[in-house]
Design an enzyme around this catalytic site. Structure first.
Site, PDB file in Angstrom:
ATOM      1  N   ASP A  36      21.466  13.736  61.579  1.00  0.00           N
ATOM      2  CA  ASP A  36      21.973  14.863  62.359  1.00  0.00           C
ATOM      3  C   ASP A  36      21.936  14.474  63.830  1.00  0.00           C
ATOM      4  O   ASP A  36      21.094  13.659  64.247  1.00  0.00           O
ATOM      5  CB  ASP A  36      21.121  16.119  62.111  1.00  0.00           C
ATOM      6  CG  ASP A  36      21.856  17.410  62.434  1.00  0.00           C
ATOM      7  OD1 ASP A  36      22.137  17.635  63.627  1.00  0.00           O
ATOM      8  OD2 ASP A  36      22.160  18.180  61.514  1.00  0.00           O
ATOM      9  N   VAL A  89      28.296  19.377  57.243  1.00  0.00           N
ATOM     10  CA  VAL A  89      28.251  19.975  58.583  1.00  0.00           C
ATOM     11  C   VAL A  89      28.826  21.388  58.559  1.00  0.00           C
ATOM     12  O   VAL A  89      29.452  21.816  57.588  1.00  0.00           O
ATOM     13  CB  VAL A  89      29.032  19.109  59.593  1.00  0.00           C
ATOM     14  CG1 VAL A  89      28.332  17.766  59.767  1.00  0.00           C
ATOM     15  CG2 VAL A  89      30.478  18.908  59.153  1.00  0.00           C
ATOM     16  N   SER A 269      24.034  48.587  49.117  1.00  0.00           N
ATOM     17  CA  SER A 269      23.126  48.317  50.227  1.00  0.00           C
ATOM     18  C   SER A 269      23.883  48.472  51.538  1.00  0.00           C
ATOM     19  O   SER A 269      24.975  49.046  51.574  1.00  0.00           O
ATOM     20  CB  SER A 269      22.569  46.885  50.115  1.00  0.00           C
ATOM     21  OG  SER A 269      23.605  45.942  50.352  1.00  0.00           O
ATOM     22  N   PHE A 272      26.832  42.909  52.700  1.00  0.00           N
ATOM     23  CA  PHE A 272      26.468  41.494  52.537  1.00  0.00           C
ATOM     24  C   PHE A 272      26.447  40.787  53.884  1.00  0.00           C
ATOM     25  O   PHE A 272      27.099  41.201  54.844  1.00  0.00           O
ATOM     26  CB  PHE A 272      27.411  40.784  51.558  1.00  0.00           C
ATOM     27  CG  PHE A 272      28.883  40.816  51.918  1.00  0.00           C
ATOM     28  CD1 PHE A 272      29.396  39.989  52.907  1.00  0.00           C
ATOM     29  CD2 PHE A 272      29.759  41.647  51.234  1.00  0.00           C
ATOM     30  CE1 PHE A 272      30.746  39.997  53.224  1.00  0.00           C
ATOM     31  CE2 PHE A 272      31.105  41.673  51.537  1.00  0.00           C
ATOM     32  CZ  PHE A 272      31.605  40.847  52.536  1.00  0.00           C
ATOM     33  N   GLY A 273      25.669  39.711  53.935  1.00  0.00           N
ATOM     34  CA  GLY A 273      25.595  38.879  55.131  1.00  0.00           C
ATOM     35  C   GLY A 273      25.530  37.423  54.714  1.00  0.00           C
ATOM     36  O   GLY A 273      25.933  37.059  53.612  1.00  0.00           O
ATOM     37  N   CYS A 276      28.213  32.421  54.269  1.00  0.00           N
ATOM     38  CA  CYS A 276      29.342  32.064  53.403  1.00  0.00           C
ATOM     39  C   CYS A 276      30.302  33.194  53.082  1.00  0.00           C
ATOM     40  O   CYS A 276      31.514  33.008  53.162  1.00  0.00           O
ATOM     41  CB  CYS A 276      28.815  31.472  52.092  1.00  0.00           C
ATOM     42  SG  CYS A 276      28.084  29.835  52.275  1.00  0.00           S
ATOM     43  N   PHE A 277      29.786  34.359  52.681  1.00  0.00           N
ATOM     44  CA  PHE A 277      30.673  35.368  52.108  1.00  0.00           C
ATOM     45  C   PHE A 277      31.796  35.774  53.065  1.00  0.00           C
ATOM     46  O   PHE A 277      32.972  35.694  52.729  1.00  0.00           O
ATOM     47  CB  PHE A 277      29.880  36.601  51.673  1.00  0.00           C
ATOM     48  CG  PHE A 277      29.150  36.427  50.370  1.00  0.00           C
ATOM     49  CD1 PHE A 277      29.164  35.207  49.693  1.00  0.00           C
ATOM     50  CD2 PHE A 277      28.447  37.474  49.805  1.00  0.00           C
ATOM     51  CE1 PHE A 277      28.496  35.049  48.496  1.00  0.00           C
ATOM     52  CE2 PHE A 277      27.770  37.327  48.601  1.00  0.00           C
ATOM     53  CZ  PHE A 277      27.795  36.102  47.952  1.00  0.00           C
ATOM     54  N   LYS A 339      18.793  38.354  54.058  1.00  0.00           N
ATOM     55  CA  LYS A 339      18.205  38.655  52.761  1.00  0.00           C
ATOM     56  C   LYS A 339      16.768  38.162  52.783  1.00  0.00           C
ATOM     57  O   LYS A 339      16.355  37.450  53.705  1.00  0.00           O
ATOM     58  CB  LYS A 339      18.989  37.989  51.620  1.00  0.00           C
ATOM     59  CG  LYS A 339      18.964  36.463  51.686  1.00  0.00           C
ATOM     60  CD  LYS A 339      19.874  35.816  50.653  1.00  0.00           C
ATOM     61  CE  LYS A 339      19.347  35.945  49.243  1.00  0.00           C
ATOM     62  NZ  LYS A 339      20.101  35.099  48.292  1.00  0.00           N
TER      63      LYS A 339
END
Length: 476
Positions: A36, A89, A269, A272-273, A276-277, A339
């Site tokens: 990295d 990456v 809920s 979502f967080g 990715c989503f 989460k």
């Protein structure tokens, strides 16, 4: 078949670090080097305090670090020595230009491809591990073809990750499937077999799926889009439950027992967080728009809009229950990670709920067991959240203890489903809060404590995804 003896992974983040740590543990005969450009991150991987929190990761790293697992900033050497190179990456959503707000920014992928082409010799298998739009492998291949030396041969594969943060090590060791996409040429098939042989050290052959490159890339986007869709679907039903008197938890259980639907990802809920989503759904929207499929694009865009709507609706409920104003009121916000069992805050609903409450002048006291103070202020000071960092500093306090966060608070807002929040001494908390004392459980983790909380005197609001009774407020 090509024998893989050395692996280089470019990118020591949430995907590259855990994935290659598990590969090193499961394949002791293979040398794995994770590289990295971020010096602090590499130092952290080589220390006792890893740069990311993931249950079980510390034990995996310590079992093979400096044996056959190495973390380094010597990127060129690691690439040169490797038989196989993972590209892991970041591929963030573009913030400007064509595709702003939807398309994936592939500048880091391109930089990796150019660096690999520049320093490599011999035969290399290059594997996309990052989430990328369909046909990104073609872009990588074009860069390689334009920079090919006589002594150089590349094969490009797609091997998307399907791990979930908080259960990444378990997901890596016991995956539902491993997906490998490559060319249908003899050389491409040999490269697929070489990568397959690595996973076969611990993954049953029946769980390793091979496809062409494009199918593999699209499968990753589609999988995340389908999961996000289920969350937005049940959240949309939760809004209907609120106005009809139905209990969304009971509705979710009833429909989840249908084997055609199943019960996973039917937990209403605050939305979502994670990294990715939202990014992948927006990427899919942009792809559909670019391919002149506007109806399909609008369908998937609605998944994002319902998620945003759920966050706003939850925040509006808090404000309404607190007599239609939170100005200068202390709000204890428990949980900032997107989460439990992770310190990752990317696209966390907590960020947006904090924004809406700050916009109304609330004083937020935030506690999360794994998110650092610096990260919280960085997220809340982002230009998309606040254009006044000084205002954030004035309105936000990061607490080191949940009881301190709740002391003299008007309300508690639970945004992350950390197990520890079920075990807090709520009687002690109630005595230290201003009255009436409100609880807003955005993750529905306190259902079993409802009767006790009500008996203590808490005003536990009824909102879209809770079975709790309405509080005695004209605004709630």
């Amino acid at each position: 078949m090509v024998q893989i003896k050395k692996i280089c992974c470019i990118g020591a983040g949430y995907v590259g670090g855990p994935t290659c740590s598990v590969i090193a543990q499961m394949c002791p005969e293979i040398t794995v080097t994770v590289v990295d450009v971020n010096e602090q991150r590499i130092k952290a991987w080589n220390s006792e305090s890893l740069p990311i929190f993931e249950p079980g990761l510390q034990e995996v790293v310590e079992s093979c670090r400096n044996v056959n697992l190495f973390f380094s900033m010597d990127i060129d050497r690691a690439i040169q020595e490797a038989d196989l190179v993972f590209i892991s990456v970041n591929t963030p959503t573009k913030t400007f230009g064509i595709g702003k707000g939807r398309a994936a920014d592939l500048k880091y992928i391109e930089a990796c491809a150019r660096r690999i082409a520049d320093v490599s010799d011999g035969c290399k298998i290059v594997v996309e591990k990052s989430t990328v739009p369909v046909r990104a492998a073609e872009s990588i291949r074009r860069i390689f073809n334009a920079n090919t030396k006589a002594s150089l041969n590349f094969q490009v594969l797609s091997n998307p990750e399907f791990l979930a943060e908080g259960t990444a090590i378990s997901d890596l060791k016991n995956p539902d499937r491993v997906l490998i996409g490559g060319d249908e040429t003899p050389e491409g098939q040999k490269a697929i077999e070489a990568l397959r042989s690595i996973y076969e050290h611990w993954v049953p052959k029946t769980k390793i799926i091979t496809t062409n490159t494009w199918s593999s890339e699209l499968s990753k986007l589609a999988a995340n889009a389908f999961l996000a869709q289920r969350i937005s679907s049940i959240n949309s039903i939760s809004a209907l439950c609120e106005v009809t008197g139905a209990d969304v938890e009971e509705v979710a259980h009833a429909i989840g027992t249908d084997q055609r639907i199943g019960s996973n990802f039917l937990k209403a809920s605050v939305g979502f967080g994670g990294s990715c989503f939202q990014k992948d759904v927006l990427n899919l929207v942009y792809l559909c728009e670019a391919l002149n499929l506007p109806e399909v694009a609008r369908y998937w865009q609605q998944v994002i809009e319902i998620n945003d709507y759920q966050r706003r609706r939850f925040s509006s409920r808090i404000i309404g229950c607190l007599f239609n104003t939170v100005t200068d009121k202390k709000i204890a916000l428990l949980g900032f990670a997107f989460k439990k069992n992770t310190g990752d805050t990317r696209e966390s609903s907590s960020i947006y709920i904090s924004k809406y409450l700050m916009d109304e002048g609330a004083h937020l006291y935030i506690y999360d067991p794994k998110v650092k103070r610096e990260q919280i202020f960085q997220d809340l000071s982002h230009p998309a959240i606040s254009d006044d960092p000084e205002r954030v500093s004035r309105l936000v306090t990061v607490s080191m203890d949940p009881y301190d966060a709740c002391e003299n608070a008007h309300a508690i807002v639970i945004c992350t489903e950390w197990d520890m929040f079920k075990e807090l001494d709520y009687e002690r908390i109630y005595k230290a809060m201003l009255k009436p004392a409100f609880i807003f459980d955005g993750r529905r983790i306190l259902d079993s404590l409802y009767d006790q909380l009500q008996h203590m005197g808490f005003q536990v609001s009824k909102y879209s995804f809770s079975k709790f009774s309405p509080v005695t407020s004209a605004f709630c």
